[in-house]
Design a protein around this motif. Structure first.
Motif, short mmCIF file in Angstrom:
data_model
loop_
_atom_site.label_atom_id
_atom_site.label_comp_id
_atom_site.label_asym_id
_atom_site.label_seq_id
_atom_site.Cartn_x
_atom_site.Cartn_y
_atom_site.Cartn_z
N GLY A 275 0.67 -1.26 -0.03
CA GLY A 275 0.02 -0.07 0.02
C GLY A 275 0.62 1.20 -0.05
N LYS A 276 1.99 1.21 -0.78
CA LYS A 276 3.02 2.15 -0.61
C LYS A 276 3.01 2.93 -1.96
CE LYS A 276 3.77 1.27 3.67
NZ LYS A 276 3.15 1.85 4.72
N ARG A 277 3.42 4.35 -1.79
CA ARG A 277 3.71 5.05 -3.19
C ARG A 277 5.16 4.71 -3.65
NH1 ARG A 277 4.21 11.43 -4.54
NH2 ARG A 277 3.96 11.06 -6.77
N ILE A 278 5.35 4.09 -4.59
CA ILE A 278 6.73 3.63 -4.92
C ILE A 278 7.12 4.57 -6.16
CG2 ILE A 278 8.51 1.88 -5.78
CD1 ILE A 278 6.88 0.07 -4.07
N ARG A 279 8.22 5.33 -6.46
CA ARG A 279 8.44 5.94 -7.62
C ARG A 279 10.02 5.37 -7.92
NH1 ARG A 279 8.23 12.34 -6.34
NH2 ARG A 279 7.79 12.45 -8.52
N ILE A 280 10.11 5.31 -9.34
CA ILE A 280 11.26 4.71 -9.85
C ILE A 280 11.41 5.63 -11.01
CG2 ILE A 280 12.65 2.71 -10.90
CD1 ILE A 280 10.83 0.70 -9.15
N ALA A 281 12.75 6.31 -11.13
CA ALA A 281 12.92 7.15 -12.38
C ALA A 281 14.12 6.58 -12.85
CB ALA A 281 13.04 8.40 -11.80
N PHE A 282 14.13 6.27 -14.15
CA PHE A 282 15.19 5.75 -15.23
C PHE A 282 15.77 7.19 -15.92
CE2 PHE A 282 12.74 2.05 -14.27
CZ PHE A 282 13.77 1.07 -14.17
N GLY A 283 16.89 7.43 -15.50
CA GLY A 283 17.42 8.66 -16.22
C GLY A 283 17.93 8.10 -17.79
N GLU A 284 18.06 9.31 -18.44
CA GLU A 284 18.88 8.91 -19.93
C GLU A 284 20.16 8.49 -19.77
OE1 GLU A 284 18.43 12.63 -22.24
OE2 GLU A 284 16.46 12.57 -22.02
N THR A 285 20.54 7.65 -20.72
CA THR A 285 21.90 7.21 -20.90
C THR A 285 22.86 8.35 -20.99
OG1 THR A 285 21.02 5.29 -22.44
CG2 THR A 285 23.33 5.93 -22.42
N VAL A 286 23.97 8.19 -20.02
CA VAL A 286 24.82 9.37 -19.90
C VAL A 286 25.80 9.36 -20.98
CG1 VAL A 286 26.76 9.91 -18.62
CG2 VAL A 286 24.76 8.98 -17.41
N ASP A 287 26.17 10.63 -21.60
CA ASP A 287 26.78 10.84 -22.50
C ASP A 287 28.29 10.61 -22.00
OD1 ASP A 287 28.87 11.67 -24.38
OD2 ASP A 287 27.76 13.36 -24.96
N GLY A 288 28.81 9.18 -22.07
CA GLY A 288 30.03 8.75 -21.28
C GLY A 288 31.19 9.43 -21.81
N GLU A 289 31.47 9.77 -22.94
CA GLU A 289 32.54 10.26 -23.42
C GLU A 289 32.96 11.86 -23.11
OE1 GLU A 289 35.15 8.91 -24.76
OE2 GLU A 289 34.31 6.82 -25.12
N ARG A 290 31.71 12.40 -23.15
CA ARG A 290 31.70 13.71 -22.33
C ARG A 290 31.93 13.86 -20.98
NH1 ARG A 290 28.09 17.45 -20.49
NH2 ARG A 290 26.38 15.89 -20.37
N ILE A 291 31.28 12.85 -20.27
CA ILE A 291 31.33 13.05 -18.91
C ILE A 291 32.66 12.42 -18.14
CG2 ILE A 291 30.34 12.44 -16.64
CD1 ILE A 291 28.69 14.58 -18.27
N ARG A 338 39.60 8.06 -9.36
CA ARG A 338 38.67 7.57 -8.64
C ARG A 338 37.58 8.39 -8.03
NH1 ARG A 338 42.78 3.54 -7.22
NH2 ARG A 338 42.74 1.91 -8.67
N ASN A 339 38.31 9.06 -7.33
CA ASN A 339 37.39 10.27 -6.52
C ASN A 339 36.54 10.97 -7.69
OD1 ASN A 339 36.84 11.48 -4.00
ND2 ASN A 339 37.91 13.15 -4.63
N GLU A 340 37.16 11.58 -8.68
CA GLU A 340 36.46 12.27 -9.50
C GLU A 340 35.57 11.50 -10.27
OE1 GLU A 340 35.24 15.56 -11.37
OE2 GLU A 340 36.46 15.54 -9.78
N VAL A 341 35.80 10.37 -10.57
CA VAL A 341 34.89 9.51 -11.37
C VAL A 341 33.60 9.38 -10.53
CG1 VAL A 341 34.26 7.39 -12.29
CG2 VAL A 341 36.37 8.39 -12.79
N THR A 342 33.83 9.02 -9.15
CA THR A 342 32.78 8.79 -8.27
C THR A 342 31.79 10.05 -8.00
OG1 THR A 342 34.00 7.02 -7.20
CG2 THR A 342 32.11 7.94 -6.02
N HIS A 343 32.44 11.25 -8.13
CA HIS A 343 31.58 12.53 -7.91
C HIS A 343 31.07 12.73 -9.12
CE1 HIS A 343 31.12 16.65 -7.24
NE2 HIS A 343 31.28 17.10 -8.33
#
Length: 391
Positions: A275-291, A338-343
Motif C-alpha cells: 500500500g505504498k507509493r513507489i517512484r522509480i525514475a530511469f534517467g537517460e543514458t549518460v554521454d559517457g565520453e563527454r562526462i 577514482r574520486n573524480e569519477v565517483t563525484h
C-alpha cells in the motif's frame, strides 16, 4: 595482482554455462521477477518515469553477439529489497531472459552464508561481495576478486589467466559452505573470493560479453527524510575507468521502497509492507565520453606510465583486465581519478533525483568527511534523522 582469479584455458571455454544451469537461472530470475512485479503493481501505487528509454536500451542489447559495450546502472539504495524489487518495473518477459538482465553485487555475509543461499543468489546473478565491516580487510574492499569479475562482465571475453596459486580442486560439500559450481561445466571455470571458497566465474563465458551490471555505490541502505544520498564509494569508478570499451551508463533514482521495508519496522520484520507509493525514475543514458572521456584518457596514460616503469626494471608489463599493480591501486593520481569519477557519477544520479521534484541537497552530503562526523555508529538511526541499514 595477488588475488586468485579465473582459471580457464581459452581453448576449452564453452560459450555458455550448461543447459541445466541456464534453465535453473531462468527459473530463479523469472520467479523472483514475477513476484516483484506482482507486488509492485498489485499491492502498491507505482509511478515509473523514463522506462520507455531504458527498455529501448535493453532491446538494443538482445542480440548478444551484436553488443558493442556493457551497461552499468547506478542508483541510490533505500531498502533491503531495492534489488530485486525495482526490476519488477520491467515487463515480465525480461525476468525470464537472464542473458539480458542485470548482474548485481550482493553482501557475502548475508547472501552467501550457506550453500542454499549461495545457490539461490548465484543463480539470480548476484556476485559475492565482501564488506569491510564483516570480512577481513584482505578479502574486502575495492580490489577484491568480485570487482574483477564485474569489470570483465562489462567488457569482452575471453580471458586466459591460469594462476598457479589456486589450490582448490573440489568444492566443499558441507551445507554451511557457500561453495557453488556448475556441475556440468569444468571446475576450472571458477574463482575464489577468499582463497577457500569457490564460485562459477561468470565472465568466463563468451555469452556474458558486455553484460549489464547494477551497483548501489552508497554501499548500504540509506533512508533520509529529505531523500538525500550518502557519499558514493569508489567501486563504481573502477567499473567506469577499467571496463573496455566504456559501458553505457544509466542513472536511476528510487523512492518509496524505504516505506516497504523501513529500517525501524517492527514484527514481522521480514514481511514487506504494501500500500505504498513507489517512484522509480530511469534517467537517460549518460554521454559517457563527454562526462568521463577525459578521466579515462588520464587513466590509460597512467597505465602506460606504469608499464613503461615496469619494463625499465625488466618486470612483466602484461596483465589481465581487472588486475592492477600497487601503483594503479594506491598511487596518488589513481586515487584522485577514482574520486573524480565517483563525484561525477553521483551528479548524474542527482539529476534524476531532481527530475522528481526534490530540492537540491547540501553538497556536503556527497563527501565522505561529512559522514565521518556521525561517529562510530554504523547502522540504525543517525544524528541527522536518517536510518542506515546493515546491507
Amino acid at each position: 595482482m595477488t588475488h586468485r582469479e579465473d582459471m580457464r584455458p581459452t581453448s576449452s571455454v564453452p560459450p555458455t554455462p550448461s543447459l541445466l544451469w541456464r534453465f535453473s537461472s531462468t527459473a530463479t530470475m523469472g520467479f523472483i521477477g514475477s513476484v516483484a512485479r506482482s507486488f509492485l503493481y498489485g499491492l502498491n501505487k507505482m509511478e515509473v518515469t523514463g522506462l520507455e528509454g531504458f527498455l529501448h536500451t535493453l532491446e538494443k542489447r538482445k542480440d548478444i553477439n551484436g553488443r558493442q559495450r556493457g551497461l552499468i546502472t547506478v542508483s541510490n539504495h533505500v531498502s533491503v529489497v531495492d534489488d530485486p524489487l525495482i526490476w519488477g518495473a520491467l515487463p515480465i518477459s525480461y525476468a525470464f531472459n537472464p542473458a539480458n538482465h542485470r548482474w548485481s553485487l550482493g553482501s557475502y555475509d548475508i547472501c552467501f552464508q550457506n550453500k542454499i543461499l549461495s545457490m539461490f543468489f548465484t543463480l539470480g546473478q548476484v556476485l559475492p561481495t565482501h564488506r569491510g565491516t564483516y570480512s577481513p580487510p584482505s578479502q574486502a574492499g575495492l580490489f577484491q576478486p568480485t570487482m574483477t569479475q564485474a569489470i570483465r562482465l562489462l567488457s569482452s571475453q575471453p580471458y586466459s589467466k591460469n594462476p598457479k596459486d589456486f589450490s582448490i580442486q573440489h568444492p566443499s560439500l558441507s551445507p554451511s559452505s557457500p561453495d557453488i559450481i556448475d556441475p556440468f561445466s569444468s571446475s576450472t571455470l571458477t574463482y575464489t573470493t577468499t582463497g577457500h571458497d569457490m564460485f562459477p566465474a561468470p565472465s568466463a563465458y563468451l555469452s556474458r560479453r558486455h553484460s549489464w551490471v547494477h551497483i548501489f555505490p552508497e554501499g548500504r541502505v540509506h533512508q533520509h527524510p529529505l531523500k538525500t544520498m550518502r557519499y558514493f564509494k569508489w567501486g563504481v569508478s573502477r567499473l567506469i575507468l577499467e571496463s573496455e570499451p566504456l559501458p553505457d551508463i544509466v542513472p536511476i533514482f528510487i523512492d518509496g521502497n524505504q516505506e516497504v521495508m523501513h529500517e525501524n519496522r517492527e514484527f514481522p520484520r521480514f514481511l514487506p509492507r504494501a500500500g505504498k507509493r513507489i517512484r522509480i525514475a530511469f534517467g537517460e543514458t549518460v554521454d559517457g565520453e563527454r562526462i568521463f572521456g577525459d578521466l579515462r584518457e588520464r587513466w590509460q596514460r597512467l597505465v602506460k606510465l606504469q608499464k613503461d616503469a615496469l619494463a625499465k626494471k625488466g618486470l612483466p608489463t602484461e596483465w589481465e583486465l581487472g588486475e592492477l599493480t600497487d601503483g594503479l591501486k594506491y598511487g596518488t593520481e589513481a586515487v584522485a581519478l577514482r574520486n573524480e569519477v565517483t563525484h561525477r557519477i553521483r551528479q548524474e544520479v542527482l539529476k534524476v533525483r531532481r527530475s522528481l521534484g526534490y530540492p537540491d541537497e547540501d553538497p556536503k552530503q556527497g563527501i565522505a568527511e561529512t559522514w565521518i562526523e556521525e561517529g562510530p555508529k554504523r547502522n540504525g538511526k543517525m544524528k541527522d534523522g536518517s536510518w542506515i541499514g546493515k546491507t
